[in-house]
Design a protein around this motif. Sequence first.
Motif, PDB file in Angstrom:
ATOM      1  N   PRO A  89      30.094  24.131  35.623  1.00  0.00           N
ATOM      2  CA  PRO A  89      30.968  23.511  36.208  1.00  0.00           C
ATOM      3  C   PRO A  89      31.757  24.217  37.401  1.00  0.00           C
ATOM      4  O   PRO A  89      31.151  25.378  37.790  1.00  0.00           O
ATOM      5  CB  PRO A  89      32.239  23.994  34.974  1.00  0.00           C
ATOM      6  N   ARG A  90      32.472  23.807  38.265  1.00  0.00           N
ATOM      7  CA  ARG A  90      33.141  24.128  39.487  1.00  0.00           C
ATOM      8  C   ARG A  90      34.643  23.722  39.344  1.00  0.00           C
ATOM      9  O   ARG A  90      34.911  22.787  38.949  1.00  0.00           O
ATOM     10  CB  ARG A  90      32.538  23.372  40.831  1.00  0.00           C
TER      11      ARG A  90
ATOM     12  N   ILE B 298      34.071  29.019  31.522  1.00  0.00           N
ATOM     13  CA  ILE B 298      34.186  30.434  30.969  1.00  0.00           C
ATOM     14  C   ILE B 298      34.353  31.019  32.489  1.00  0.00           C
ATOM     15  O   ILE B 298      33.343  31.543  33.133  1.00  0.00           O
ATOM     16  CB  ILE B 298      33.043  30.714  30.395  1.00  0.00           C
ATOM     17  N   ARG B 299      35.447  31.519  32.785  1.00  0.00           N
ATOM     18  CA  ARG B 299      35.860  32.072  34.109  1.00  0.00           C
ATOM     19  C   ARG B 299      35.273  33.446  34.462  1.00  0.00           C
ATOM     20  O   ARG B 299      34.866  33.816  35.693  1.00  0.00           O
ATOM     21  CB  ARG B 299      37.406  32.100  34.422  1.00  0.00           C
TER      22      ARG B 299
ATOM     23  N   PHE C  39      32.888  34.128  40.513  1.00  0.00           N
ATOM     24  CA  PHE C  39      33.683  35.010  41.319  1.00  0.00           C
ATOM     25  C   PHE C  39      35.082  34.199  41.400  1.00  0.00           C
ATOM     26  O   PHE C  39      35.217  33.224  40.738  1.00  0.00           O
ATOM     27  CB  PHE C  39      33.117  34.969  42.748  1.00  0.00           C
ATOM     28  N   LYS C  40      36.040  34.802  42.257  1.00  0.00           N
ATOM     29  CA  LYS C  40      37.464  34.229  41.976  1.00  0.00           C
ATOM     30  C   LYS C  40      37.302  32.997  42.577  1.00  0.00           C
ATOM     31  O   LYS C  40      38.376  32.116  42.246  1.00  0.00           O
ATOM     32  CB  LYS C  40      38.361  35.223  42.842  1.00  0.00           C
TER      33      LYS C  40
ATOM     34  N   ILE D 185      33.756  28.788  42.092  1.00  0.00           N
ATOM     35  CA  ILE D 185      32.442  28.042  42.331  1.00  0.00           C
ATOM     36  C   ILE D 185      31.050  28.830  42.298  1.00  0.00           C
ATOM     37  O   ILE D 185      30.179  28.247  41.573  1.00  0.00           O
ATOM     38  CB  ILE D 185      32.736  27.503  44.064  1.00  0.00           C
ATOM     39  N   HIS D 186      31.337  29.914  42.874  1.00  0.00           N
ATOM     40  CA  HIS D 186      29.965  30.646  42.884  1.00  0.00           C
ATOM     41  C   HIS D 186      29.913  31.506  41.751  1.00  0.00           C
ATOM     42  O   HIS D 186      30.884  32.365  41.188  1.00  0.00           O
ATOM     43  CB  HIS D 186      29.903  31.437  44.365  1.00  0.00           C
ATOM     44  N   LEU D 187      28.519  31.870  40.945  1.00  0.00           N
ATOM     45  CA  LEU D 187      28.284  32.614  40.114  1.00  0.00           C
ATOM     46  C   LEU D 187      28.389  34.128  40.186  1.00  0.00           C
ATOM     47  O   LEU D 187      27.809  34.453  41.292  1.00  0.00           O
ATOM     48  CB  LEU D 187      27.040  32.291  39.397  1.00  0.00           C
TER      49      LEU D 187
END
Length: 149
Positions: free
Chosen positions: A71-72, A110-111, A115-116, A119-121
């Motif tokens: 997810p994004r 699952i935030r 990263f904040k 989008i990016h893991l």
Amino acid sequence: MWTYVTLPGKKSRDIYTRLLTDDISKYTKIVIYVGGNGAASGTPRSVYEKDRSTFEALRHQCTVYLCTLCPRTDTDIGPVNEEIQKLCVETGAVLIDCYHSFIYADKTTIRPFYFKDGIHLCPKGSSRLVSTINTVTPIVKSKHTSARE
């Protein structure tokens, strides 16, 4: 022998070009995780078409695994994931469901895996992605694997 090639941040066409110009005979498996930027730009069909072209070029040389997208927060990746699932059904590529490893049972993301920017893991999310792929096809050397394998 283990051979890994990653192309982080590359677009579908760049990955396709690399795969077609590389010596594919050295690979028995190729795992493709691509399409997040395509989803964000609203072009899920073009991701499907490029993935299909890539699969067709590789299908007789190795096993191809296609991953659903995580997810994004900037876009709904559902349409791209549907195209990826459809492509696997049509072609026989092996589907790796990464999406469900990044959501809770209530369907929220699952935030802590991001990263904040959402989008990016982050490293923890990247570890989860690798672990998810590894459950379908081993990509991580076990502690007992010889360095020469």
